[in-house]
Design an enzyme around this catalytic site. Sequence first.
Site, PDB file in Angstrom:
ATOM      1  N   THR A 125       0.852  -1.204   0.000  1.00  0.00           N
ATOM      2  CA  THR A 125       0.000   0.000   0.000  1.00  0.00           C
ATOM      3  C   THR A 125       0.877   1.239   0.000  1.00  0.00           C
ATOM      4  OG1 THR A 125      -1.918  -1.020   1.054  1.00  0.00           O
ATOM      5  CG2 THR A 125      -1.679   1.354   1.353  1.00  0.00           C
ATOM      6  N   PHE A 177       1.155   5.252   0.675  1.00  0.00           N
ATOM      7  CA  PHE A 177       0.565   6.283   1.523  1.00  0.00           C
ATOM      8  C   PHE A 177       1.068   7.647   1.074  1.00  0.00           C
ATOM      9  CE2 PHE A 177      -1.251   3.648   4.925  1.00  0.00           C
ATOM     10  CZ  PHE A 177      -0.632   2.431   4.679  1.00  0.00           C
TER      11      PHE A 177
HETATM   12  O1  LIG Z   1      -6.898   0.298   8.471  1.00  0.00           O
HETATM   13  C1  LIG Z   1      -5.638   0.349   8.359  1.00  0.00           C
HETATM   14  O2  LIG Z   1      -4.827  -0.394   8.948  1.00  0.00           O
HETATM   15  C2  LIG Z   1      -5.111   1.348   7.421  1.00  0.00           C
HETATM   16  O3  LIG Z   1      -4.062   1.897   7.645  1.00  0.00           O
HETATM   17  C3  LIG Z   1      -5.869   1.480   6.106  1.00  0.00           C
HETATM   18  C4  LIG Z   1      -5.430   0.321   5.290  1.00  0.00           C
HETATM   19  C5  LIG Z   1      -6.203  -0.817   5.279  1.00  0.00           C
HETATM   20  C6  LIG Z   1      -5.780  -1.917   4.525  1.00  0.00           C
HETATM   21  C7  LIG Z   1      -4.576  -1.856   3.819  1.00  0.00           C
HETATM   22  C8  LIG Z   1      -3.809  -0.696   3.870  1.00  0.00           C
HETATM   23  C9  LIG Z   1      -4.228   0.393   4.610  1.00  0.00           C
END
Ligand SMILES: O=C(O)C(=O)Cc1ccccc1
Length: 295
Positions: free
Chosen positions: A178, A180
Amino acid sequence: MSKNNSIKCSYLGPAGTYSEIAAKKFFGENNVFIAKNTIADVFDSVTTAEADYGVVPIENSIEGSVNMTMDLLFEIPNIRVVGECVIPIRHFLLSYEKIELDKIRTLCSHQQAIGQCSKFIRSYLKDPEIIFTASTSNACHIIKSIPNSAAIASENVIQIYNLYTIAKDIQDSLVNATRFFIISKINNNNNNNNNNNIYNFDDYYSFESYKTSIICCPKFNKAGVLYSILKNFTRKNINLTRIESRPTKKQLGEYSFYIDFEGSIADNKVKRALIKIEQMSSFFKILGSYKKWIE
Ligand SMILES: O=C(O)C(=O)Cc1ccccc1
């Protein structure tokens, strides 16, 4: 900045989220981290200056863009992207009880996490009720009061919430990451380079180590409009790294384009390309230029 010069950074909490992992990886542990309940609250904490920076998920390699973040970047003025961070995502199936997979009746997690584990859910769970939560760690609070339930979250929450691991690495692909965005507030006092105007950007960057993100809505919704936008990058030999469309919410078939590309808005060829694109757009927003994330 707080008294001892440590940075105040907000993230999607509570403790144990992937956003927290990203925030600490980008800024380092010795800063002030402020957990917020929703992605919108992270944006608010930056606009109200409660936090110097915010960390928000923008896209995932399996599930694609995080729509909430995309919409807030479009809607909220005076926010800029000052950095990016990419972390590997390993999803764990967790519970407060040692429960068999086929006995799980309720599954909780962030919509992104559920989507990234759709094959596992279809293959091993017996059509559980799915509850979308504001974050993966928030899911671990919710399941506490629900019998025969489980949450999908990071390995970090296991110790924090004293959970049992029912299954690990349940994401659809072992290669799961992911991205950010690190967001900050644009100060409108114009005495620094925070302003969003590309025409007098005077910071000098080593261009190739930067990326830039923009949002644009074409003035006219006609055949070839996307090509007429993208050709401005091709002609300047600017490499695109991402392009996503998102409904403008004004009428069916009208889209805004989220474009990331290599280069900095301090680079004259980038400025010239963006001036052309702005002239073709009914909405145009430079989110920012920032260092490429290097592992
Ligand atoms: O809910 C989390 O842990 C987050 O940071 C959002 C997310 C959820 C799933 C994958 C990456 C980020």
